[in-house]
Design a protein around this motif. Structure first.
Motif, PDB file in Angstrom:
ATOM      1  N   GLN A  55       0.842  -1.200   0.000  1.00 47.37           N
ATOM      2  CA  GLN A  55       0.000   0.000   0.000  1.00 47.37           C
ATOM      3  C   GLN A  55       0.880   1.255   0.000  1.00 47.37           C
ATOM      4  OE1 GLN A  55      -2.533   0.332   3.427  1.00 47.37           O
ATOM      5  NE2 GLN A  55      -3.666   2.060   2.593  1.00 47.37           N
ATOM      6  N   VAL A  56       1.894   1.268   0.844  1.00 45.77           N
ATOM      7  CA  VAL A  56       2.819   2.407   0.905  1.00 45.77           C
ATOM      8  C   VAL A  56       3.568   2.548  -0.417  1.00 45.77           C
ATOM      9  CG1 VAL A  56       4.908   3.288   2.029  1.00 45.77           C
ATOM     10  CG2 VAL A  56       3.047   2.350   3.410  1.00 45.77           C
ATOM     11  N   ALA A  57       4.007   1.443  -0.983  1.00 44.14           N
ATOM     12  CA  ALA A  57       4.707   1.484  -2.268  1.00 44.14           C
ATOM     13  C   ALA A  57       3.822   2.102  -3.339  1.00 44.14           C
ATOM     14  CB  ALA A  57       5.140   0.079  -2.674  1.00 44.14           C
ATOM     15  N   LYS A  58       2.555   1.728  -3.367  1.00 43.66           N
ATOM     16  CA  LYS A  58       1.629   2.298  -4.360  1.00 43.66           C
ATOM     17  C   LYS A  58       1.451   3.792  -4.126  1.00 43.66           C
ATOM     18  CE  LYS A  58      -3.000   1.861  -6.303  1.00 43.66           C
ATOM     19  NZ  LYS A  58      -2.595   2.120  -7.671  1.00 43.66           N
ATOM     20  N   GLU A  59       1.300   4.189  -2.863  1.00 45.32           N
ATOM     21  CA  GLU A  59       1.157   5.612  -2.543  1.00 45.32           C
ATOM     22  C   GLU A  59       2.366   6.405  -3.017  1.00 45.32           C
ATOM     23  OE1 GLU A  59       0.640   5.561   1.695  1.00 45.32           O
ATOM     24  OE2 GLU A  59      -1.406   4.753   1.555  1.00 45.32           O
ATOM     25  N   ARG A  60       3.532   5.794  -2.992  1.00 46.65           N
ATOM     26  CA  ARG A  60       4.778   6.469  -3.396  1.00 46.65           C
ATOM     27  C   ARG A  60       5.107   6.225  -4.867  1.00 46.65           C
ATOM     28  NH1 ARG A  60       8.160   5.777   2.249  1.00 46.65           N
ATOM     29  NH2 ARG A  60       6.511   6.776   3.451  1.00 46.65           N
ATOM     30  N   GLU A  61       4.142   5.631  -5.574  1.00 42.83           N
ATOM     31  CA  GLU A  61       4.236   5.389  -7.016  1.00 42.83           C
ATOM     32  C   GLU A  61       5.409   4.483  -7.394  1.00 42.83           C
ATOM     33  OE1 GLU A  61       4.057   9.198  -8.932  1.00 42.83           O
ATOM     34  OE2 GLU A  61       1.988   9.522  -8.287  1.00 42.83           O
ATOM     35  N   LEU A  62       5.691   3.526  -6.521  1.00 46.97           N
ATOM     36  CA  LEU A  62       6.716   2.526  -6.818  1.00 46.97           C
ATOM     37  C   LEU A  62       6.063   1.328  -7.494  1.00 46.97           C
ATOM     38  CD1 LEU A  62       8.683   2.553  -3.444  1.00 46.97           C
ATOM     39  CD2 LEU A  62       9.168   3.841  -5.523  1.00 46.97           C
ATOM     40  N   THR A  63       6.782   0.695  -8.349  1.00 45.07           N
ATOM     41  CA  THR A  63       6.300  -0.528  -8.989  1.00 45.07           C
ATOM     42  C   THR A  63       7.041  -1.706  -8.378  1.00 45.07           C
ATOM     43  OG1 THR A  63       7.949  -0.362 -10.738  1.00 45.07           O
ATOM     44  CG2 THR A  63       5.794   0.671 -11.150  1.00 45.07           C
ATOM     45  N   PHE A  64       6.576  -2.916  -8.688  1.00 51.36           N
ATOM     46  CA  PHE A  64       7.284  -4.099  -8.227  1.00 51.36           C
ATOM     47  C   PHE A  64       7.271  -5.167  -9.300  1.00 51.36           C
ATOM     48  CE2 PHE A  64       2.945  -4.878  -6.614  1.00 51.36           C
ATOM     49  CZ  PHE A  64       2.698  -6.131  -7.145  1.00 51.36           C
ATOM     50  N   THR A  65       8.218  -6.078  -9.157  1.00 51.62           N
ATOM     51  CA  THR A  65       8.344  -7.230 -10.039  1.00 51.62           C
ATOM     52  C   THR A  65       8.260  -8.480  -9.180  1.00 51.62           C
ATOM     53  OG1 THR A  65       9.830  -5.983 -11.473  1.00 51.62           O
ATOM     54  CG2 THR A  65       9.891  -8.380 -11.684  1.00 51.62           C
TER      55      THR A  65
END
Length: 84
Positions: A44-54
């Protein structure tokens, strides 16, 4: 199924977390939830900070394996993207 997510950048400078280890019975559904910012607080925090993941790794296993891998406290060592 146990899985490892690799974020595009560390979540924050003071806590350089760049991985998430989770467990699920439906990997496709769980990845969709993470991409929507649902499920884990870290995603959720990653999405808020506009980070992507693999999706970096997948292992056959249960919550016990998930706990064992988390207890290692060394996700970068498990990540194929970090160990090219």
């Amino acid at each position: 199924m146990v899985y490892l997510l690799h974020f595009s950048k560390p979540i924050c400078l003071s806590r350089p977390t760049q991985h998430y280890i989770g467990w699920t019975t439906d990997l496709d559904r769980r990845i969709r939830e993470h991409r929507q910012g649902k499920g884990s607080r870290l995603c959720q925090v990653a999405k808020e900070r506009e980070l992507t993941f693999t999706l970096a790794e997948v292992w056959r296993g249960d919550r016990q394996l998930e706990r064992q891998l988390k207890n290692l406290k060394n996700s970068p060592r498990l990540c194929r993207l970090c160990n090219r």
